[in-house]
Motif scaffolding. Structure first.
Motif, PDB file in Angstrom:
ATOM      1  N   ILE A  49     -24.230  28.166   5.856  1.00  0.00           N
ATOM      2  CA  ILE A  49     -23.440  27.174   6.594  1.00  0.00           C
ATOM      3  C   ILE A  49     -23.828  25.761   6.164  1.00  0.00           C
ATOM      4  CG2 ILE A  49     -23.047  26.172   8.883  1.00  0.00           C
ATOM      5  CD1 ILE A  49     -23.140  29.061   9.963  1.00  0.00           C
ATOM      6  N   ALA A  50     -25.130  25.508   6.005  1.00  0.00           N
ATOM      7  CA  ALA A  50     -25.580  24.183   5.560  1.00  0.00           C
ATOM      8  C   ALA A  50     -25.064  23.881   4.157  1.00  0.00           C
ATOM      9  CB  ALA A  50     -27.108  24.106   5.600  1.00  0.00           C
ATOM     10  N   LEU A  51     -25.111  24.865   3.267  1.00  0.00           N
ATOM     11  CA  LEU A  51     -24.603  24.677   1.916  1.00  0.00           C
ATOM     12  C   LEU A  51     -23.113  24.366   1.935  1.00  0.00           C
ATOM     13  CD1 LEU A  51     -25.059  24.852  -1.162  1.00  0.00           C
ATOM     14  CD2 LEU A  51     -24.542  27.277  -0.983  1.00  0.00           C
ATOM     15  N   THR A  52     -22.367  25.062   2.775  1.00  0.00           N
ATOM     16  CA  THR A  52     -20.930  24.826   2.889  1.00  0.00           C
ATOM     17  C   THR A  52     -20.650  23.406   3.379  1.00  0.00           C
ATOM     18  OG1 THR A  52     -20.545  27.161   3.359  1.00  0.00           O
ATOM     19  CG2 THR A  52     -18.807  25.621   4.001  1.00  0.00           C
ATOM     20  N   VAL A  80     -21.464  20.826   0.598  1.00  0.00           N
ATOM     21  CA  VAL A  80     -20.460  20.798  -0.473  1.00  0.00           C
ATOM     22  C   VAL A  80     -19.207  20.080   0.001  1.00  0.00           C
ATOM     23  CG1 VAL A  80     -18.889  22.259  -1.808  1.00  0.00           C
ATOM     24  CG2 VAL A  80     -21.305  22.793  -1.741  1.00  0.00           C
ATOM     25  N   ILE A  81     -18.765  20.380   1.208  1.00  0.00           N
ATOM     26  CA  ILE A  81     -17.571  19.712   1.733  1.00  0.00           C
ATOM     27  C   ILE A  81     -17.832  18.221   1.884  1.00  0.00           C
ATOM     28  CG2 ILE A  81     -16.091  19.490   3.762  1.00  0.00           C
ATOM     29  CD1 ILE A  81     -16.321  22.541   4.067  1.00  0.00           C
ATOM     30  N   ASP A  82     -18.993  17.853   2.388  1.00  0.00           N
ATOM     31  CA  ASP A  82     -19.333  16.440   2.551  1.00  0.00           C
ATOM     32  C   ASP A  82     -19.433  15.743   1.204  1.00  0.00           C
ATOM     33  OD1 ASP A  82     -20.118  14.094   3.984  1.00  0.00           O
ATOM     34  OD2 ASP A  82     -22.168  14.500   3.332  1.00  0.00           O
ATOM     35  N   GLY A  83     -20.052  16.395   0.242  1.00  0.00           N
ATOM     36  CA  GLY A  83     -20.210  15.778  -1.073  1.00  0.00           C
ATOM     37  C   GLY A  83     -18.903  15.637  -1.823  1.00  0.00           C
ATOM     38  N   SER A  84     -17.990  16.541  -1.628  1.00  0.00           N
ATOM     39  CA  SER A  84     -16.730  16.486  -2.360  1.00  0.00           C
ATOM     40  C   SER A  84     -15.684  15.626  -1.659  1.00  0.00           C
ATOM     41  CB  SER A  84     -16.162  17.894  -2.553  1.00  0.00           C
ATOM     42  OG  SER A  84     -16.923  18.593  -3.499  1.00  0.00           O
ATOM     43  N   THR A  85     -15.512  15.828  -0.379  1.00  0.00           N
ATOM     44  CA  THR A  85     -14.425  15.132   0.309  1.00  0.00           C
ATOM     45  C   THR A  85     -14.879  13.825   0.947  1.00  0.00           C
ATOM     46  OG1 THR A  85     -14.822  16.283   2.396  1.00  0.00           O
ATOM     47  CG2 THR A  85     -13.306  17.319   0.850  1.00  0.00           C
ATOM     48  N   GLY A  86     -16.137  13.696   1.303  1.00  0.00           N
ATOM     49  CA  GLY A  86     -16.633  12.478   1.912  1.00  0.00           C
ATOM     50  C   GLY A  86     -16.338  12.358   3.389  1.00  0.00           C
ATOM     51  N   PRO A  91     -10.517  16.100  -3.565  1.00  0.00           N
ATOM     52  CA  PRO A  91     -10.402  17.493  -3.115  1.00  0.00           C
ATOM     53  C   PRO A  91     -11.495  18.367  -3.733  1.00  0.00           C
ATOM     54  CG  PRO A  91      -8.659  16.960  -4.662  1.00  0.00           C
ATOM     55  CD  PRO A  91      -9.392  15.680  -4.375  1.00  0.00           C
ATOM     56  N   LEU A  92     -11.739  19.493  -3.088  1.00  0.00           N
ATOM     57  CA  LEU A  92     -12.726  20.435  -3.627  1.00  0.00           C
ATOM     58  C   LEU A  92     -12.296  20.894  -5.008  1.00  0.00           C
ATOM     59  CD1 LEU A  92     -13.463  22.618  -0.487  1.00  0.00           C
ATOM     60  CD2 LEU A  92     -14.968  20.967  -1.551  1.00  0.00           C
TER      61      LEU A  92
END
Length: 62
Positions: free
Chosen positions: A13-16, A19-25, A33-34
């Motif tokens: 869950i933390a990894l997900t 990744v979402i935070d790093g890609s979408t901001g 977008p991812l």
């Protein structure tokens, strides 16, 4: 479920979220977008986690 299983769920869950935070901001950075390797990395981590859950359940270790 064992303690190690809950730790693995938390890590996935933390990894997900990272990744979402790093890609979408999430609004604090320029939206992007991812990308395919984001999907690939998330997919591999979750698929391997599901594989381990199924393997442990069939062995009776759950």
């Amino acid at each position: 479920m064992k303690k190690n299983t809950w730790i693995a769920i938390g890590i996935c869950i933390a990894l997900t979220l990272l990744v979402i935070d790093g890609s979408t901001g999430w609004g604090w950075a320029d939206y992007r977008p991812l990308r395919n390797f984001d999907y690939f990395g998330l997919g591999i981590s979750w698929l391997l986690f599901i594989f381990v859950l199924i393997r442990d359940r069939t062995r009776g270790e759950a």
